[in-house]
Design a protein around this motif. Sequence first.
Motif, PDB file in Angstrom:
ATOM      1  N   ASN A 281       0.888  -1.243  -0.186  1.00  0.00           N
ATOM      2  CA  ASN A 281       0.016  -0.128  -0.169  1.00  0.00           C
ATOM      3  C   ASN A 281       0.852   1.231   0.043  1.00  0.00           C
ATOM      4  O   ASN A 281       0.506   2.304  -0.478  1.00  0.00           O
ATOM      5  CB  ASN A 281      -0.819  -0.007   1.109  1.00  0.00           C
ATOM      6  CG  ASN A 281      -2.188  -0.964   1.087  1.00  0.00           C
ATOM      7  OD1 ASN A 281      -2.576  -1.361  -0.134  1.00  0.00           O
ATOM      8  ND2 ASN A 281      -2.700  -1.438   2.032  1.00  0.00           N
TER       9      ASN A 281
ATOM     10  N   GLU B  86      -8.474   0.928  -6.593  1.00  0.00           N
ATOM     11  CA  GLU B  86      -8.601   1.182  -5.035  1.00  0.00           C
ATOM     12  C   GLU B  86      -9.883   0.565  -4.546  1.00  0.00           C
ATOM     13  O   GLU B  86      -9.776  -0.034  -3.471  1.00  0.00           O
ATOM     14  CB  GLU B  86      -8.564   2.694  -4.858  1.00  0.00           C
ATOM     15  CG  GLU B  86      -7.280   3.354  -5.099  1.00  0.00           C
ATOM     16  CD  GLU B  86      -7.101   4.597  -4.808  1.00  0.00           C
ATOM     17  OE1 GLU B  86      -8.490   5.181  -4.509  1.00  0.00           O
ATOM     18  OE2 GLU B  86      -6.158   5.403  -4.769  1.00  0.00           O
TER      19      GLU B  86
ATOM     20  N   ASN C  42      -9.329  -3.297  -4.427  1.00  0.00           N
ATOM     21  CA  ASN C  42      -8.336  -3.643  -3.468  1.00  0.00           C
ATOM     22  C   ASN C  42      -8.980  -3.343  -2.213  1.00  0.00           C
ATOM     23  O   ASN C  42      -8.833  -4.426  -1.371  1.00  0.00           O
ATOM     24  CB  ASN C  42      -7.338  -2.235  -3.595  1.00  0.00           C
ATOM     25  CG  ASN C  42      -6.306  -2.825  -2.180  1.00  0.00           C
ATOM     26  OD1 ASN C  42      -5.957  -4.065  -2.153  1.00  0.00           O
ATOM     27  ND2 ASN C  42      -5.756  -1.835  -1.545  1.00  0.00           N
TER      28      ASN C  42
END
Length: 285
Positions: A55, A87, A90
């Motif tokens: 990250n 994102e 994720n």
Amino acid sequence: MDLVGKIFVGIIAAFGVVLFALAFVILAKHEDWRLDSLASKQKIEEINKDVQELNTIKTDLTAVLNNNKKAHAPVVAALQKQTKDLETKNSQLRVAFLKFESDLQKQIESISANNVSINEYRSMIDLLTRDTKNSQVSRSAYLRDLAKTVALKYEQGSILQNFEEENKDLLKKYGNAKEVLAKFGLEANPELYGKIPQFVVRGIVEQPPKNGSNKILISIGSSDGLEPGHFLEVYHENTYLGRIMVETVEANRSVCSILPAYRQGPIQAGDIATSKFMYFSWPWR
């Protein structure tokens, strides 16, 4: 595949490796589940540390993209949208991982308390492994689509550059023609060489003439360099329809009048209005 995509594919692959490692440990040491539970927790902590490092790398890459935003604005805008989607995915993977971690802990505790069979746990590991492989395939397809989108934007930029170069060449030829006329004491025909935009412009007819009127509305205006008095040519595909003169302009549209002496056919909505004489169809027509 760009670096961000490779990172996330690496995360997913890491998850798969951990799952296989846990299965191997459980099969080899199923007699002492409490020790296996501690070992699993330690591996989970290591995975969390790796995720944090990844990250951090993603944050650094995002900062680099932001620094290059002004120089590559169109591409950066597209990449920012794709980054936002990544994102989101994720976050979804993170939630799924946390759920998996919780479920795994519950399964370990349940196995320790209720002596769940190895075959049942192995089936669960196989199912999770298949889900991980399916996620990798979906991510690969998504990244291929992203690469195609970026390539298309660069191609459009190349087409625009070609038109700008062609416009400069036409302006140079126009200036040479005027010099030749001046050399021999001739004057250009105002209607033929009348006021034209400085750059090549192109729009479409949004509203054709109605009820015998000679007024039409086109989709370009002052933001494109148009001014009252400019002459434009109108085409339907490869067919010349006539000349129009700009009367009033707004930012993104203009009202024009059709010059009867040049009219060669009816003008309809969707026809091309441009400052350039066309001898072939445009690539996007």
